[in-house]
Motif scaffolding. Structure first.
Motif, short mmCIF file in Angstrom:
data_model
loop_
_atom_site.label_atom_id
_atom_site.label_comp_id
_atom_site.label_asym_id
_atom_site.label_seq_id
_atom_site.Cartn_x
_atom_site.Cartn_y
_atom_site.Cartn_z
N ALA A 158 45.69 48.81 27.48
CA ALA A 158 45.65 47.21 27.08
C ALA A 158 44.23 46.84 27.11
O ALA A 158 43.81 45.96 26.31
CB ALA A 158 46.68 46.64 27.72
N VAL A 159 43.53 47.03 28.18
CA VAL A 159 42.25 46.58 28.44
C VAL A 159 41.28 47.24 27.21
O VAL A 159 40.49 46.51 26.64
CB VAL A 159 41.58 47.08 29.71
N ILE A 160 41.34 48.56 27.05
CA ILE A 160 40.53 49.08 26.00
C ILE A 160 40.97 48.49 24.58
O ILE A 160 39.82 48.04 23.85
CB ILE A 160 40.92 50.63 25.75
N ALA A 161 42.30 48.13 24.22
CA ALA A 161 42.59 47.59 22.92
C ALA A 161 41.93 46.36 22.84
O ALA A 161 41.48 45.88 21.90
CB ALA A 161 44.02 47.45 22.84
N ALA A 162 41.91 45.30 23.92
CA ALA A 162 41.41 44.09 23.98
C ALA A 162 39.86 44.23 23.65
O ALA A 162 39.34 43.24 22.87
CB ALA A 162 41.62 43.38 25.38
N ILE A 163 39.27 45.03 24.34
CA ILE A 163 37.57 45.28 23.81
C ILE A 163 37.31 45.58 22.69
O ILE A 163 36.55 44.99 21.97
CB ILE A 163 37.17 46.06 25.07
N ALA A 164 38.08 46.68 21.95
CA ALA A 164 38.08 46.95 20.86
C ALA A 164 38.47 45.96 19.85
O ALA A 164 37.65 45.68 18.99
CB ALA A 164 38.91 48.13 20.43
N SER A 165 39.28 45.06 20.05
CA SER A 165 39.73 44.03 19.12
C SER A 165 38.50 42.98 19.18
O SER A 165 38.21 42.39 18.15
CB SER A 165 41.04 43.46 19.75
N GLU A 166 37.99 42.75 20.40
CA GLU A 166 36.92 41.76 20.38
C GLU A 166 35.79 42.42 19.65
O GLU A 166 35.10 41.37 18.89
CB GLU A 166 36.48 41.58 21.95
N ALA A 167 35.27 43.50 19.69
CA ALA A 167 34.21 44.16 19.03
C ALA A 167 34.46 43.82 17.49
O ALA A 167 33.52 43.65 16.81
CB ALA A 167 34.07 45.62 19.37
N VAL A 168 35.69 44.47 16.96
CA VAL A 168 35.95 44.44 15.49
C VAL A 168 35.93 42.93 15.06
O VAL A 168 35.44 42.65 14.08
CB VAL A 168 37.55 45.03 15.30
N GLY A 169 36.52 41.91 16.14
CA GLY A 169 36.67 40.57 15.55
C GLY A 169 35.19 40.07 15.49
O GLY A 169 35.07 38.94 14.56
N ARG A 170 34.11 40.69 15.89
CA ARG A 170 32.65 40.14 15.61
C ARG A 170 32.55 40.26 14.37
O ARG A 170 31.61 39.40 13.58
CB ARG A 170 31.65 40.75 16.60
N ILE A 171 32.63 41.53 13.78
CA ILE A 171 32.32 41.77 12.41
C ILE A 171 33.17 40.90 11.51
O ILE A 171 32.78 40.49 10.40
CB ILE A 171 32.49 43.36 12.19
N VAL A 212 29.40 48.31 23.77
CA VAL A 212 30.75 48.25 23.28
C VAL A 212 30.72 49.21 22.07
O VAL A 212 31.68 49.71 21.89
CB VAL A 212 31.08 46.80 22.90
N ALA A 213 29.52 49.29 21.55
CA ALA A 213 29.29 50.27 20.46
C ALA A 213 29.77 51.77 20.93
O ALA A 213 30.39 52.69 20.41
CB ALA A 213 28.30 50.44 19.87
N GLY A 214 29.36 52.04 22.11
CA GLY A 214 29.79 53.48 22.82
C GLY A 214 31.24 53.53 22.99
O GLY A 214 31.76 54.42 22.96
N LEU A 215 31.80 52.37 23.49
CA LEU A 215 33.37 52.30 23.59
C LEU A 215 34.03 52.58 22.17
O LEU A 215 35.09 53.22 22.33
CB LEU A 215 33.84 51.03 24.35
N ALA A 216 33.59 52.26 21.11
CA ALA A 216 34.06 52.24 19.81
C ALA A 216 34.14 53.64 19.61
O ALA A 216 35.10 54.25 19.30
CB ALA A 216 33.22 51.74 18.72
N LEU A 217 33.08 54.39 19.79
CA LEU A 217 32.81 55.91 19.51
C LEU A 217 34.15 56.52 20.56
O LEU A 217 34.69 57.54 20.01
CB LEU A 217 31.55 56.40 20.03
N GLN A 218 34.21 56.17 21.59
CA GLN A 218 35.14 56.68 22.53
C GLN A 218 36.62 56.56 22.14
O GLN A 218 37.30 57.27 21.97
CB GLN A 218 35.24 56.10 23.90
N VAL A 219 36.90 55.26 21.42
CA VAL A 219 38.33 54.97 21.04
C VAL A 219 38.47 55.73 19.74
O VAL A 219 39.75 56.49 19.58
CB VAL A 219 38.32 53.23 20.59
N TRP A 220 37.62 56.08 18.76
CA TRP A 220 37.68 56.86 17.73
C TRP A 220 38.06 58.26 17.81
O TRP A 220 39.14 58.74 17.61
CB TRP A 220 36.64 56.81 16.63
N ALA A 221 37.46 58.74 19.17
CA ALA A 221 37.62 60.12 19.47
C ALA A 221 39.08 60.47 19.97
O ALA A 221 39.95 61.08 19.87
CB ALA A 221 36.78 60.52 20.59
N GLU A 222 39.55 59.23 20.82
CA GLU A 222 40.66 59.21 21.66
C GLU A 222 41.94 58.90 20.66
O GLU A 222 43.03 59.52 20.84
CB GLU A 222 40.82 58.14 22.49
N THR A 223 41.80 58.44 19.47
CA THR A 223 42.65 58.25 18.48
C THR A 223 43.37 59.69 18.02
O THR A 223 44.49 59.68 17.47
CB THR A 223 42.44 57.52 17.19
#
Lengths: 196, 196
Positions: B57-70, B105-116
Protein backbone atom coordinates in the motif's frame (compact mmCIF):
# COMPACT_ATOMS: atom_id res chain seq x y z
CA UNK A 1 36.60 -31.64 -34.21
CA UNK A 2 36.90 -27.95 -33.26
CA UNK A 3 33.65 -27.23 -35.09
CA UNK A 4 31.82 -29.94 -33.14
CA UNK A 5 33.18 -28.53 -29.89
CA UNK A 6 32.04 -25.06 -30.77
CA UNK A 7 28.57 -26.34 -31.70
CA UNK A 8 28.42 -28.16 -28.36
CA UNK A 9 29.45 -25.01 -26.48
CA UNK A 10 26.77 -23.04 -28.33
CA UNK A 11 24.13 -25.60 -27.35
CA UNK A 12 25.24 -25.55 -23.72
CA UNK A 13 25.10 -21.76 -23.63
CA UNK A 14 21.61 -21.77 -25.15
CA UNK A 15 20.54 -24.40 -22.61
CA UNK A 16 21.68 -22.15 -19.76
CA UNK A 17 20.04 -19.04 -21.25
CA UNK A 18 16.79 -20.90 -21.87
CA UNK A 19 16.74 -22.28 -18.30
CA UNK A 20 17.50 -18.80 -16.98
CA UNK A 21 14.66 -17.22 -18.99
CA UNK A 22 12.26 -19.78 -17.51
CA UNK A 23 13.46 -19.17 -13.95
CA UNK A 24 13.54 -15.38 -14.28
CA UNK A 25 10.06 -15.22 -15.80
CA UNK A 26 8.75 -17.42 -12.97
CA UNK A 27 10.38 -15.78 -9.96
CA UNK A 28 12.27 -12.70 -11.10
CA UNK A 29 16.03 -12.77 -11.08
CA UNK A 30 16.37 -11.72 -7.44
CA UNK A 31 14.50 -14.72 -6.23
CA UNK A 32 16.25 -17.10 -8.63
CA UNK A 33 19.24 -18.73 -6.92
CA UNK A 34 22.18 -20.33 -8.71
CA UNK A 35 20.81 -23.66 -7.45
CA UNK A 36 17.42 -22.99 -9.10
CA UNK A 37 19.21 -22.13 -12.33
CA UNK A 38 21.38 -25.25 -12.27
CA UNK A 39 18.39 -27.48 -11.47
CA UNK A 40 16.36 -25.98 -14.34
CA UNK A 41 19.29 -26.43 -16.76
CA UNK A 42 20.05 -29.91 -15.42
CA UNK A 43 23.70 -28.93 -15.16
CA UNK A 44 26.43 -29.06 -12.55
CA UNK A 45 28.02 -25.89 -11.20
CA UNK A 46 31.31 -27.01 -12.77
CA UNK A 47 29.72 -27.28 -16.21
CA UNK A 48 27.91 -23.95 -15.79
CA UNK A 49 31.02 -21.96 -14.86
CA UNK A 50 32.71 -23.10 -18.05
CA UNK A 51 30.21 -20.85 -19.87
CA UNK A 52 29.22 -18.02 -17.56
CA UNK A 53 30.84 -16.25 -14.63
CA UNK A 54 27.58 -16.19 -12.68
CA UNK A 55 23.94 -15.11 -12.68
CA UNK A 56 24.83 -11.52 -13.63
CA UNK A 57 26.67 -12.69 -16.74
CA UNK A 58 23.61 -14.74 -17.75
CA UNK A 59 21.36 -11.71 -17.27
CA UNK A 60 23.71 -9.59 -19.38
CA UNK A 61 23.73 -12.25 -22.14
CA UNK A 62 19.91 -12.44 -22.24
CA UNK A 63 19.61 -8.64 -22.26
CA UNK A 64 22.20 -8.40 -25.01
CA UNK A 65 20.30 -10.93 -27.12
CA UNK A 66 17.06 -8.95 -26.65
CA UNK A 67 18.65 -5.60 -27.55
CA UNK A 68 20.33 -7.39 -30.45
CA UNK A 69 16.95 -8.25 -31.99
CA UNK A 70 16.04 -4.56 -32.28
CA UNK A 71 19.58 -3.62 -33.28
CA UNK A 72 19.42 -6.17 -36.12
CA UNK A 73 16.23 -4.58 -37.48
CA UNK A 74 17.76 -1.09 -37.30
CA UNK A 75 21.00 -2.33 -38.89
CA UNK A 76 19.00 -3.95 -41.69
CA UNK A 77 17.33 -0.62 -42.45
CA UNK A 78 20.60 1.33 -42.35
CA UNK A 79 22.25 -1.16 -44.67
CA UNK A 80 19.60 -1.10 -47.39
CA UNK A 81 20.98 0.52 -50.50
CA UNK A 82 18.37 3.25 -50.36
CA UNK A 83 17.30 3.71 -46.75
CA UNK A 84 13.51 3.52 -46.38
CA UNK A 85 11.55 6.59 -45.27
CA UNK A 86 11.13 7.38 -41.59
CA UNK A 87 7.57 6.03 -41.71
CA UNK A 88 8.63 2.69 -43.21
CA UNK A 89 11.57 2.51 -40.82
CA UNK A 90 9.33 3.14 -37.82
CA UNK A 91 6.83 0.50 -38.96
CA UNK A 92 9.57 -2.11 -39.24
CA UNK A 93 11.24 -1.16 -35.96
CA UNK A 94 7.95 -1.18 -34.02
CA UNK A 95 6.92 -4.52 -35.50
CA UNK A 96 10.15 -5.89 -33.98
CA UNK A 97 9.63 -4.01 -30.69
CA UNK A 98 6.09 -5.38 -30.47
CA UNK A 99 7.32 -8.96 -30.92
CA UNK A 100 9.85 -8.35 -28.16
CA UNK A 101 7.20 -6.79 -25.91
CA UNK A 102 5.09 -9.95 -26.20
CA UNK A 103 8.02 -12.19 -25.25
CA UNK A 104 8.98 -13.15 -21.68
CA UNK A 105 12.30 -11.43 -22.23
CA UNK A 106 10.50 -8.07 -22.06
CA UNK A 107 9.70 -8.76 -18.42
CA UNK A 108 13.40 -9.31 -17.86
CA UNK A 109 14.20 -5.99 -19.55
CA UNK A 110 11.98 -4.26 -16.98
CA UNK A 111 13.85 -6.06 -14.21
CA UNK A 112 17.22 -5.10 -15.66
CA UNK A 113 16.25 -1.42 -15.81
CA UNK A 114 15.03 -1.49 -12.21
CA UNK A 115 18.20 -3.23 -11.09
CA UNK A 116 20.51 -0.69 -12.73
CA UNK A 117 19.52 1.61 -9.86
CA UNK A 118 21.54 -0.44 -7.40
CA UNK A 119 23.85 -2.68 -9.43
CA UNK A 120 26.64 -0.64 -11.02
CA UNK A 121 27.94 -3.58 -13.11
CA UNK A 122 24.53 -4.28 -14.62
CA UNK A 123 24.02 -0.51 -15.01
CA UNK A 124 27.21 -0.25 -17.05
CA UNK A 125 26.22 -3.20 -19.26
CA UNK A 126 22.70 -1.84 -19.84
CA UNK A 127 23.96 1.69 -20.54
CA UNK A 128 26.51 0.43 -23.03
CA UNK A 129 24.00 -1.79 -24.88
CA UNK A 130 21.27 0.84 -25.04
CA UNK A 131 23.65 3.64 -25.92
CA UNK A 132 24.93 1.60 -28.86
CA UNK A 133 21.32 1.13 -30.02
CA UNK A 134 20.69 4.88 -29.65
CA UNK A 135 23.75 5.68 -31.78
CA UNK A 136 22.57 3.19 -34.41
CA UNK A 137 19.09 4.72 -34.42
CA UNK A 138 20.63 8.18 -34.81
CA UNK A 139 22.48 7.00 -37.89
CA UNK A 140 19.24 5.54 -39.28
CA UNK A 141 17.55 8.90 -38.72
CA UNK A 142 20.32 10.71 -40.59
CA UNK A 143 19.78 8.46 -43.59
CA UNK A 144 15.99 8.31 -43.46
CA UNK A 145 15.42 12.06 -43.17
CA UNK A 146 17.12 13.90 -46.03
CA UNK A 147 16.69 17.45 -44.94
CA UNK A 148 17.42 17.14 -41.24
CA UNK A 149 19.03 20.36 -39.97
CA UNK A 150 22.67 19.74 -39.07
CA UNK A 151 23.04 18.97 -35.39
CA UNK A 152 19.42 17.80 -35.11
CA UNK A 153 20.14 14.09 -35.62
CA UNK A 154 21.26 13.52 -32.04
CA UNK A 155 18.11 15.07 -30.58
CA UNK A 156 15.96 13.12 -33.00
CA UNK A 157 17.80 9.89 -32.19
CA UNK A 158 17.38 10.47 -28.45
CA UNK A 159 13.67 11.22 -28.84
CA UNK A 160 12.93 8.26 -31.11
CA UNK A 161 15.04 5.96 -28.96
CA UNK A 162 12.84 6.67 -25.93
CA UNK A 163 9.90 5.21 -27.85
CA UNK A 164 11.48 1.75 -27.64
CA UNK A 165 11.52 1.30 -23.84
CA UNK A 166 8.37 3.44 -23.75
CA UNK A 167 6.47 1.04 -26.02
CA UNK A 168 7.69 -1.89 -23.99
CA UNK A 169 6.62 -0.43 -20.63
CA UNK A 170 3.26 0.74 -22.02
CA UNK A 171 2.52 -2.64 -23.65
CA UNK A 172 3.55 -4.68 -20.59
CA UNK A 173 2.04 -2.48 -17.88
CA UNK A 174 -1.01 -0.88 -19.52
CA UNK A 175 -1.45 -3.01 -22.66
CA UNK A 176 -3.56 -2.60 -25.78
CA UNK A 177 -0.85 -1.37 -28.17
CA UNK A 178 -0.76 -2.27 -31.83
CA UNK A 179 2.52 -1.33 -33.54
CA UNK A 180 0.94 0.05 -36.71
CA UNK A 181 -1.65 2.12 -34.88
CA UNK A 182 1.18 3.34 -32.65
CA UNK A 183 3.13 4.61 -35.66
CA UNK A 184 -0.10 6.08 -37.11
CA UNK A 185 -0.47 7.96 -33.82
CA UNK A 186 3.08 9.31 -33.96
CA UNK A 187 2.65 10.50 -37.53
CA UNK A 188 -0.76 12.05 -36.86
CA UNK A 189 0.55 13.90 -33.80
CA UNK A 190 3.22 15.77 -35.68
CA UNK A 191 2.04 15.75 -39.27
CA UNK A 192 -1.02 17.75 -38.49
CA UNK A 193 -0.49 21.51 -38.97
CA UNK A 194 -2.34 22.05 -35.68
CA UNK A 195 0.30 19.96 -34.01
CA UNK A 196 3.11 22.31 -34.93
CA UNK B 1 -10.07 19.40 16.88
CA UNK B 2 -10.97 17.33 13.81
CA UNK B 3 -8.78 19.59 11.69
CA UNK B 4 -5.79 19.09 13.98
CA UNK B 5 -6.32 15.32 13.83
CA UNK B 6 -6.42 15.35 10.07
CA UNK B 7 -3.25 17.45 9.92
CA UNK B 8 -1.58 14.97 12.26
CA UNK B 9 -2.69 12.03 10.11
CA UNK B 10 -1.32 13.77 7.03
CA UNK B 11 2.04 14.31 8.74
CA UNK B 12 2.19 10.68 9.85
CA UNK B 13 1.42 9.47 6.33
CA UNK B 14 4.10 11.75 4.89
CA UNK B 15 6.57 10.47 7.50
CA UNK B 16 5.89 6.88 6.42
CA UNK B 17 6.15 7.71 2.71
CA UNK B 18 9.35 9.64 3.21
CA UNK B 19 10.91 6.79 5.24
CA UNK B 20 9.80 4.32 2.58
CA UNK B 21 11.34 6.38 -0.23
CA UNK B 22 14.64 6.41 1.66
CA UNK B 23 14.56 2.65 2.26
CA UNK B 24 13.45 1.77 -1.28
CA UNK B 25 16.09 3.98 -2.88
CA UNK B 26 18.74 2.39 -0.68
CA UNK B 27 17.85 -1.29 -1.00
CA UNK B 28 15.00 -1.66 -3.46
CA UNK B 29 11.59 -2.56 -2.18
CA UNK B 30 12.19 -6.32 -2.23
CA UNK B 31 15.03 -6.06 0.18
CA UNK B 32 13.23 -3.57 2.43
CA UNK B 33 11.46 -5.36 5.27
CA UNK B 34 8.59 -3.95 7.32
CA UNK B 35 11.09 -3.76 10.21
CA UNK B 36 13.47 -1.62 8.13
CA UNK B 37 10.58 0.65 7.23
CA UNK B 38 9.37 1.01 10.83
CA UNK B 39 12.92 1.69 12.05
CA UNK B 40 13.45 4.38 9.38
CA UNK B 41 10.12 6.01 10.22
CA UNK B 42 10.71 5.66 13.98
CA UNK B 43 7.23 4.25 14.31
CA UNK B 44 5.63 1.20 15.90
CA UNK B 45 3.83 -1.41 13.81
CA UNK B 46 0.58 -0.45 15.56
CA UNK B 47 1.00 3.20 14.54
CA UNK B 48 1.96 2.25 10.97
CA UNK B 49 -1.06 0.03 10.37
CA UNK B 50 -3.37 2.89 11.28
CA UNK B 51 -2.24 4.50 8.00
CA UNK B 52 -1.27 1.76 5.56
CA UNK B 53 -2.25 -1.87 5.10
CA UNK B 54 1.36 -2.89 4.40
CA UNK B 55 4.42 -2.33 2.23
CA UNK B 56 2.40 -2.76 -0.99
CA UNK B 57 0.00 0.00 0.00
CA UNK B 58 2.96 2.31 0.67
CA UNK B 59 4.43 1.51 -2.75
CA UNK B 60 1.07 2.21 -4.39
CA UNK B 61 0.81 5.55 -2.54
CA UNK B 62 4.30 6.64 -3.63
CA UNK B 63 3.64 5.58 -7.23
CA UNK B 64 0.32 7.40 -7.22
CA UNK B 65 1.99 10.58 -5.96
CA UNK B 66 4.62 10.34 -8.73
CA UNK B 67 2.04 9.76 -11.49
CA UNK B 68 0.00 12.55 -9.92
CA UNK B 69 2.80 15.07 -10.56
CA UNK B 70 2.63 14.44 -14.31
CA UNK B 71 -1.17 14.21 -14.25
CA UNK B 72 -1.32 17.62 -12.57
CA UNK B 73 0.76 19.16 -15.38
CA UNK B 74 -1.44 17.57 -18.05
CA UNK B 75 -4.61 18.61 -16.20
CA UNK B 76 -3.29 22.18 -15.96
CA UNK B 77 -2.83 22.27 -19.74
CA UNK B 78 -6.26 20.76 -20.44
CA UNK B 79 -7.92 23.27 -18.12
CA UNK B 80 -6.40 26.40 -19.64
CA UNK B 81 -9.08 28.41 -21.36
CA UNK B 82 -7.33 28.12 -24.69
CA UNK B 83 -5.28 24.90 -24.67
CA UNK B 84 -1.65 25.56 -25.65
CA UNK B 85 -0.27 24.07 -28.87
CA UNK B 86 1.13 20.57 -28.94
CA UNK B 87 4.67 21.96 -28.87
CA UNK B 88 4.03 24.11 -25.80
CA UNK B 89 2.18 21.24 -24.15
CA UNK B 90 5.05 18.83 -24.81
CA UNK B 91 7.60 21.30 -23.44
CA UNK B 92 5.66 21.68 -20.20
CA UNK B 93 4.97 17.96 -19.82
CA UNK B 94 8.61 16.98 -20.45
CA UNK B 95 9.89 19.63 -18.05
CA UNK B 96 7.77 17.84 -15.40
CA UNK B 97 8.85 14.38 -16.58
CA UNK B 98 12.50 15.46 -16.43
CA UNK B 99 12.11 16.68 -12.83
CA UNK B 100 10.55 13.32 -11.98
CA UNK B 101 13.32 11.42 -13.78
CA UNK B 102 15.92 13.18 -11.64
CA UNK B 103 14.12 12.26 -8.41
CA UNK B 104 14.64 9.04 -6.42
CA UNK B 105 11.01 8.20 -7.05
CA UNK B 106 11.87 7.46 -10.69
CA UNK B 107 13.95 4.52 -9.53
CA UNK B 108 10.90 3.27 -7.69
CA UNK B 109 8.80 3.61 -10.86
CA UNK B 110 11.24 1.26 -12.62
CA UNK B 111 10.88 -1.20 -9.74
CA UNK B 112 7.07 -0.99 -9.84
CA UNK B 113 7.02 -1.73 -13.58
CA UNK B 114 9.33 -4.72 -13.13
CA UNK B 115 7.24 -6.00 -10.25
CA UNK B 116 3.95 -5.83 -12.20
CA UNK B 117 5.24 -8.93 -14.00
CA UNK B 118 4.72 -11.07 -10.91
CA UNK B 119 2.50 -9.08 -8.54
CA UNK B 120 -1.08 -8.92 -9.85
CA UNK B 121 -2.22 -6.44 -7.18
CA UNK B 122 0.56 -3.99 -7.99
CA UNK B 123 -0.02 -4.66 -11.71
CA UNK B 124 -3.67 -3.63 -11.35
CA UNK B 125 -2.75 -0.47 -9.42
CA UNK B 126 -0.08 0.52 -11.96
CA UNK B 127 -2.32 -0.22 -14.94
CA UNK B 128 -5.16 1.84 -13.51
CA UNK B 129 -2.91 4.82 -12.67
CA UNK B 130 -1.13 4.85 -16.02
CA UNK B 131 -4.28 4.21 -18.00
CA UNK B 132 -5.90 7.22 -16.36
CA UNK B 133 -2.87 9.32 -17.35
CA UNK B 134 -3.10 8.00 -20.92
CA UNK B 135 -6.78 8.97 -21.13
CA UNK B 136 -5.95 12.42 -19.78
CA UNK B 137 -3.14 12.81 -22.34
CA UNK B 138 -5.52 11.75 -25.11
CA UNK B 139 -7.92 14.48 -24.09
CA UNK B 140 -5.06 17.02 -24.09
CA UNK B 141 -4.17 15.89 -27.62
CA UNK B 142 -7.75 16.38 -28.79
CA UNK B 143 -7.68 19.95 -27.54
CA UNK B 144 -4.12 20.81 -28.60
CA UNK B 145 -4.43 19.55 -32.18
CA UNK B 146 -7.37 21.21 -33.94
CA UNK B 147 -7.49 19.23 -37.11
CA UNK B 148 -6.89 15.73 -35.79
CA UNK B 149 -8.74 13.19 -37.97
CA UNK B 150 -11.62 11.67 -36.00
CA UNK B 151 -10.58 8.43 -34.38
CA UNK B 152 -6.89 9.39 -34.41
CA UNK B 153 -6.80 10.80 -30.89
CA UNK B 154 -6.53 7.42 -29.21
CA UNK B 155 -3.55 6.37 -31.35
CA UNK B 156 -1.90 9.74 -30.78
CA UNK B 157 -2.53 9.50 -27.03
CA UNK B 158 -1.06 5.99 -26.89
CA UNK B 159 2.01 7.04 -28.88
CA UNK B 160 2.68 10.22 -26.89
CA UNK B 161 2.02 8.42 -23.62
CA UNK B 162 4.85 5.96 -24.32
CA UNK B 163 7.25 8.89 -24.36
CA UNK B 164 6.74 9.37 -20.63
CA UNK B 165 8.05 5.99 -19.37
CA UNK B 166 10.44 6.04 -22.34
CA UNK B 167 12.01 9.32 -21.24
CA UNK B 168 12.28 8.05 -17.71
CA UNK B 169 14.00 4.79 -18.68
CA UNK B 170 16.32 6.54 -21.14
CA UNK B 171 17.29 9.24 -18.63
CA UNK B 172 17.86 6.79 -15.76
CA UNK B 173 19.59 4.00 -17.69
CA UNK B 174 21.44 5.79 -20.50
CA UNK B 175 21.33 9.42 -19.38
CA UNK B 176 22.15 12.69 -21.11
CA UNK B 177 18.60 13.85 -21.88
CA UNK B 178 17.53 17.46 -21.81
CA UNK B 179 13.76 17.95 -21.97
CA UNK B 180 13.82 20.83 -24.46
CA UNK B 181 16.28 19.15 -26.80
CA UNK B 182 14.13 16.03 -26.52
CA UNK B 183 11.05 17.93 -27.71
CA UNK B 184 13.16 19.61 -30.43
CA UNK B 185 14.10 16.10 -31.56
CA UNK B 186 10.49 14.95 -31.68
CA UNK B 187 9.43 17.98 -33.69
CA UNK B 188 12.38 17.74 -36.07
CA UNK B 189 11.72 14.04 -36.68
CA UNK B 190 8.21 14.54 -37.94
CA UNK B 191 8.14 18.13 -39.08
CA UNK B 192 10.69 17.56 -41.74
CA UNK B 193 9.11 16.74 -45.15
CA UNK B 194 11.75 14.01 -45.54
CA UNK B 195 10.39 12.46 -42.41
CA UNK B 196 6.92 11.96 -43.86
Amino acid sequence: MARVDEAHRQRQRQKILSAARTCFARNGFHRTSMDDLLAEAGMSAGAFYRYYRGKDAVIAAIASEAVGRIAATVAGLVEERSTPSLETSLRRVFAAVDRLARDDVAGLALQVWAETERDPVLAAVAREQLDRLRVQLTSLVQRAIDDLPSGAAENVGAALFSLLPGYLVEQRVVGGLDPDRFVDGLLAAFRSPGGH
